[in-house]
Structure formats: structure tokens, C-alpha cells
Design an enzyme around this catalytic site. Structure first.
Site, mmCIF file in Angstrom:
data_model
loop_
_atom_site.group_PDB
_atom_site.id
_atom_site.type_symbol
_atom_site.label_atom_id
_atom_site.label_comp_id
_atom_site.label_asym_id
_atom_site.label_seq_id
_atom_site.Cartn_x
_atom_site.Cartn_y
_atom_site.Cartn_z
ATOM 1 N N LYS A 33 0.833 -1.204 0.000
ATOM 2 C CA LYS A 33 0.000 0.000 0.000
ATOM 3 C C LYS A 33 0.869 1.255 0.000
ATOM 4 C CE LYS A 33 -4.019 -2.094 2.185
ATOM 5 N NZ LYS A 33 -4.876 -2.122 3.381
ATOM 6 N N SER B 280 -0.811 0.849 5.866
ATOM 7 C CA SER B 280 -1.169 0.023 7.019
ATOM 8 C C SER B 280 -2.145 -1.060 6.588
ATOM 9 C CB SER B 280 -1.774 0.881 8.137
ATOM 10 O OG SER B 280 -2.955 1.499 7.702
ATOM 11 N N ASP B 281 -2.111 -2.136 7.325
ATOM 12 C CA ASP B 281 -3.060 -3.209 7.076
ATOM 13 C C ASP B 281 -3.253 -3.988 8.365
ATOM 14 O OD1 ASP B 281 -4.594 -4.482 4.736
ATOM 15 O OD2 ASP B 281 -3.818 -6.186 5.873
ATOM 16 N N GLN B 282 -4.415 -4.571 8.500
ATOM 17 C CA GLN B 282 -4.718 -5.342 9.696
ATOM 18 C C GLN B 282 -5.298 -6.691 9.294
ATOM 19 O OE1 GLN B 282 -8.100 -4.233 12.370
ATOM 20 N NE2 GLN B 282 -6.402 -3.773 13.748
#
Length: 193
Positions: free
Chosen positions: A51, A67-69
């Protein structure tokens, strides 16, 4: 050097805005499908990196935050539901159990090519929920269908939670803010200046 948040999440934008630094937010270009054999941690880190790097061409002199979760239960990755009924099923499965959220962050300096990465781990125990409670929650919080496992801690989502364990309360919303402040400092951006 300007700061770019590679996200359209208003919650992530609110967290970054707390720092009092000027930034813009843009949607990243990213296929969020986990790769075969990839762990939840690996998926979160890779997607945060992709990203951040996906916007580099548009911002040649910037610090881009990706960011990623990814949530994990029973060694299974929990992504975003495809719709309301899938959200109901996810929350029924998670009800009364502890889910581990891996919140990865990447800070990419497009001028130098320097990439910093970190992960905040949050353990969330959900209350035991009835199907009626789950349906009421998803009806009243339709944004939850855009979150891993249909669970958010913001707003009405707090009613789902029994216990939250984390070194950084912001990580559950998808941005390990404490670590981001350190990363920005490494790039010469002093938050308390």
C-alpha cells in the site's frame, strides 16, 4: 517532505490527524488477497508495504504511510466479510473467544527508498453474543462490514468487547501510533516540535 496516508479509512485518518502534522490521504492500489501459505503476520506486513509503495510514483518526495490489519482465530485469517450474512457468521464464530489482530505499518520514504515496518499485536476477547445482538450491531454499525471480522472497537463496537490487550491502543484501529511516531522521528519529522 509531505506525508501521505495510503488509506481511505476515516478512522485511520483521525489517528494520523492527532499528531497535528499536515498530511493527505489517498486510496492505495493493492490486491488484499492473502498469498498461499502466508501467515497473518506476513500478510499484514506485505499489504502495508505494498500500500505504501503503490503511491510512490505519484509522490516522489514523500513519506507514505501504509497500514493493514489481519485478524487471526484458530490459525485462520479473518478478513473483511463479503456482506451482511458473512459478517453475522464471522461474529458468531468469534463470540466469546480471543482474536489476535496483527496491525502492520510501513513508512516509505520515496526520496531515499528507505522502508520502515512494524507490527502492533492486539488480543481482543469478545463478549458472548447472541445472534440477535450481532444482527442489531451490524444493522446499526454498517461500517463494521469493512473491518476485519466485522468487529470495530470504535462507537457501538465497544459493546462487543470484553477485554483488549495491547501495547498501543491505536493498533486495534489499524495504526500502531506509538511506533509510527518513532519511525517519523527516524525520518527527521519531530511530532512534538
Amino acid at each position: 517532505m509531505h506525508i501521505v496516508l495510503a488509506s481511505t479509512s476515516r478512522y485511520r485518518q483521525e489517528i494520523i490527524a492527532r499528531l497535528g502534522l499536515p498530511f493527505c490521504a489517498e486510496p492505495p492500489v493493492c490486491d488484499e488477497t492473502p498469498l498461499p501459505g502466508e501467515t497473518a503476520l506476513e500478510t499484514a506486513v506485505r499489504l502495508a508495504r505494498v500500500k505504501a509503495q503503490s503511491l510512490a510514483g505519484k509522490h516522489p518526495e514523500a513519506l507514505i504511510i501504509g497500514s493493514d490489519q489481519v485478524a487471526l482465530l484458530d490459525d485462520k485469517q479473518i478478513g473483511k466479510p463479503g456482506g451482511f450474512e458473512q459478517g453475522v457468521e464471522m461474529l458468531k464464530w468469534m463470540s466469546g473467544r480471543t482474536v489476535v489482530f496483527h496491525s502492520a505499518l510501513a513508512l516509505y520514504n520515496t526520496a531515499s527508498g528507505r522502508l520502515q515496518e512494524c507490527v502492533g499485536i492486539t488480543r481482543v476477547t469478545l463478549r458472548r453474543l447472541t445472534e440477535a445482538q450481532i444482527r442489531n450491531y451490524l444493522t446499526r454499525e454498517p461500517d463494521a462490514l469493512h473491518c476485519a471480522g466485522s468487529a470495530k472497537s470504535e462507537g457501538l463496537g465497544g459493546a462487543l468487547l470484553e477485554k483488549v490487550e495491547s501495547d498501543d491502543p491505536n493498533a486495534l484501529i489499524g495504526v500502531p501510533l506509538f511506533q509510527l511516531i518513532t519511525m517519523l522521528g527516524n525520518e527527521g519529522v519531530e511530532v512534538l516540535k
